[in-house]
Write a protein that holds these residues in place. Structure first.
Motif, mmCIF file in Angstrom:
data_model
loop_
_atom_site.group_PDB
_atom_site.id
_atom_site.type_symbol
_atom_site.label_atom_id
_atom_site.label_comp_id
_atom_site.label_asym_id
_atom_site.label_seq_id
_atom_site.Cartn_x
_atom_site.Cartn_y
_atom_site.Cartn_z
ATOM 1 N N THR A 67 0.796 -1.234 0.000
ATOM 2 C CA THR A 67 0.000 0.000 0.000
ATOM 3 C C THR A 67 0.825 1.279 0.000
ATOM 4 O O THR A 67 0.372 2.294 -0.513
ATOM 5 C CB THR A 67 -0.952 0.030 1.210
ATOM 6 O OG1 THR A 67 -0.205 -0.192 2.401
ATOM 7 C CG2 THR A 67 -2.034 -1.021 1.077
ATOM 8 N N ASP A 68 2.032 1.271 0.554
ATOM 9 C CA ASP A 68 2.839 2.497 0.574
ATOM 10 C C ASP A 68 3.680 2.672 -0.688
ATOM 11 O O ASP A 68 4.495 3.577 -0.769
ATOM 12 C CB ASP A 68 3.705 2.570 1.823
ATOM 13 C CG ASP A 68 4.718 1.438 1.912
ATOM 14 O OD1 ASP A 68 4.770 0.593 0.997
ATOM 15 O OD2 ASP A 68 5.454 1.393 2.913
ATOM 16 N N GLY A 69 3.488 1.811 -1.689
ATOM 17 C CA GLY A 69 4.168 1.954 -2.972
ATOM 18 C C GLY A 69 5.440 1.145 -3.125
ATOM 19 O O GLY A 69 5.996 1.062 -4.219
ATOM 20 N N THR A 79 1.734 -18.859 3.035
ATOM 21 C CA THR A 79 0.643 -17.923 3.224
ATOM 22 C C THR A 79 -0.308 -18.522 4.252
ATOM 23 O O THR A 79 -0.138 -19.676 4.663
ATOM 24 C CB THR A 79 -0.077 -17.609 1.897
ATOM 25 O OG1 THR A 79 -1.015 -16.565 2.117
ATOM 26 C CG2 THR A 79 -0.783 -18.822 1.332
ATOM 27 N N ASP A 80 -1.292 -17.756 4.674
ATOM 28 C CA ASP A 80 -2.279 -18.263 5.614
ATOM 29 C C ASP A 80 -3.662 -17.763 5.233
ATOM 30 O O ASP A 80 -3.836 -17.111 4.199
ATOM 31 C CB ASP A 80 -1.926 -17.900 7.065
ATOM 32 C CG ASP A 80 -1.888 -16.400 7.316
ATOM 33 O OD1 ASP A 80 -2.312 -15.623 6.431
ATOM 34 O OD2 ASP A 80 -1.446 -16.003 8.398
ATOM 35 N N LYS A 81 -4.653 -18.071 6.062
ATOM 36 C CA LYS A 81 -6.035 -17.724 5.740
ATOM 37 C C LYS A 81 -6.290 -16.223 5.741
ATOM 38 O O LYS A 81 -7.271 -15.766 5.190
ATOM 39 C CB LYS A 81 -7.009 -18.428 6.684
ATOM 40 C CG LYS A 81 -6.902 -17.987 8.117
ATOM 41 C CD LYS A 81 -7.897 -18.705 8.986
ATOM 42 C CE LYS A 81 -7.749 -18.233 10.418
ATOM 43 N NZ LYS A 81 -8.712 -18.853 11.285
ATOM 44 N N ASP A 82 -5.403 -15.427 6.367
ATOM 45 C CA ASP A 82 -5.548 -13.974 6.387
ATOM 46 C C ASP A 82 -4.816 -13.305 5.232
ATOM 47 O O ASP A 82 -4.684 -12.080 5.210
ATOM 48 C CB ASP A 82 -5.035 -13.407 7.708
ATOM 49 C CG ASP A 82 -5.846 -13.905 8.892
ATOM 50 O OD1 ASP A 82 -7.077 -14.020 8.744
ATOM 51 O OD2 ASP A 82 -5.250 -14.182 9.943
ATOM 52 N N ALA A 83 -4.315 -14.072 4.288
ATOM 53 C CA ALA A 83 -3.589 -13.606 3.100
ATOM 54 C C ALA A 83 -2.243 -12.983 3.448
ATOM 55 O O ALA A 83 -1.691 -12.237 2.645
ATOM 56 C CB ALA A 83 -4.440 -12.652 2.273
ATOM 57 N N VAL A 106 10.755 -11.955 5.012
ATOM 58 C CA VAL A 106 9.770 -10.899 5.238
ATOM 59 C C VAL A 106 8.378 -11.517 5.330
ATOM 60 O O VAL A 106 8.032 -12.398 4.547
ATOM 61 C CB VAL A 106 9.805 -9.880 4.077
ATOM 62 C CG1 VAL A 106 8.696 -8.866 4.202
ATOM 63 C CG2 VAL A 106 11.142 -9.192 4.013
ATOM 64 N N MET A 107 7.596 -11.042 6.314
ATOM 65 C CA MET A 107 6.185 -11.395 6.384
ATOM 66 C C MET A 107 5.401 -10.141 6.025
ATOM 67 O O MET A 107 5.556 -9.102 6.653
ATOM 68 C CB MET A 107 5.809 -11.876 7.788
ATOM 69 C CG MET A 107 4.439 -12.537 7.877
ATOM 70 S SD MET A 107 2.991 -11.478 7.902
ATOM 71 C CE MET A 107 3.180 -10.619 9.409
ATOM 72 N N ILE A 108 4.583 -10.234 4.998
ATOM 73 C CA ILE A 108 3.793 -9.100 4.527
ATOM 74 C C ILE A 108 2.353 -9.324 4.960
ATOM 75 O O ILE A 108 1.721 -10.302 4.553
ATOM 76 C CB ILE A 108 3.867 -8.981 2.990
ATOM 77 C CG1 ILE A 108 5.324 -8.980 2.532
ATOM 78 C CG2 ILE A 108 3.141 -7.743 2.512
ATOM 79 C CD1 ILE A 108 5.491 -9.280 1.069
ATOM 80 N N PRO A 109 1.806 -8.429 5.784
ATOM 81 C CA PRO A 109 0.394 -8.583 6.186
ATOM 82 C C PRO A 109 -0.520 -8.484 4.966
ATOM 83 O O PRO A 109 -0.332 -7.640 4.087
ATOM 84 C CB PRO A 109 0.168 -7.414 7.140
ATOM 85 C CG PRO A 109 1.529 -7.004 7.599
ATOM 86 C CD PRO A 109 2.445 -7.301 6.464
ATOM 87 N N ILE A 113 -1.265 -5.727 1.082
ATOM 88 C CA ILE A 113 -0.921 -6.194 -0.261
ATOM 89 C C ILE A 113 -1.869 -5.575 -1.278
ATOM 90 O O ILE A 113 -3.088 -5.687 -1.155
ATOM 91 C CB ILE A 113 -0.965 -7.728 -0.341
ATOM 92 C CG1 ILE A 113 0.117 -8.325 0.563
ATOM 93 C CG2 ILE A 113 -0.789 -8.200 -1.779
ATOM 94 C CD1 ILE A 113 0.078 -9.823 0.668
ATOM 95 N N VAL A 114 -1.285 -4.915 -2.284
ATOM 96 C CA VAL A 114 -2.069 -4.331 -3.375
ATOM 97 C C VAL A 114 -2.149 -5.315 -4.531
ATOM 98 O O VAL A 114 -3.217 -5.564 -5.081
ATOM 99 C CB VAL A 114 -1.452 -2.994 -3.844
ATOM 100 C CG1 VAL A 114 -2.178 -2.450 -5.062
ATOM 101 C CG2 VAL A 114 -1.451 -1.986 -2.720
#
Length: 139
Positions: A67-69, A79-83, A106-109, A113-114
């Motif tokens: 989201t911040d570019g 990955t998990d159920k929360d994407a 890195v774990m990206i919430p 994610i865009v």
């Protein structure tokens, strides 16, 4: 005083056997967490087309825009159920054409994610397409 410890007189108890995986589910529900990872599968079950695609992408290069570019490029681990997505050997790009900053793991919430792109040929990236329902017949 003797060289033997006082534990010599304690009776030994039998060790219980290690817990076994329950592979016989009467209601066919998964007893494990719904997590897709690159660990070897211990129990083979029928997977949905989406999960088959996820397993097909494991270990391939992902390009994730957040989201911040920023653009994160690394190998897809899980990955998990929360994407949420975990990438290894990840590099961060702030601007196109500039040098990357190496981040490592890195774990990206999922909420940040865009977009995600996988570096695979299109015909193999979506080998397991979900079946589209046919048009309802006119009565």
């Amino acid at each position: 005083m003797s060289d033997h410890s006082s534990y010599d007189n304690v009776p030994k108890t039998e060790q219980s056997p290690p817990p076994q995986l329950n592979t016989s589910n009467s209601n066919s529900s998964n007893t494990f967490n719904n997590v897709t990872t690159n660990a070897p599968a211990t129990i083979e079950k029928e997977l949905t087309p989406g999960r088959c695609n996820l397993q097909n992408w494991l270990g391939h290069t992902f390009r994730v825009v957040i989201t911040d570019g920023r653009v994160l490029v690394g190998y897809f681990n899980c990955t998990d159920k929360d994407a949420n997505v975990v990438l290894s050997m990840c590099a961060e790009y702030l601007e196109e054409g500039k040098d990357a900053r190496i981040l490592g793991n890195v774990m990206i919430p999922g909420k940040h994610i865009v977009s995600i792109a996988v570096d695979m040929p299109k015909d193999t990236a979506f080998a397991h397409k979900p079946k589209t329902p046919s048009a309802p017949e006119a009565l």
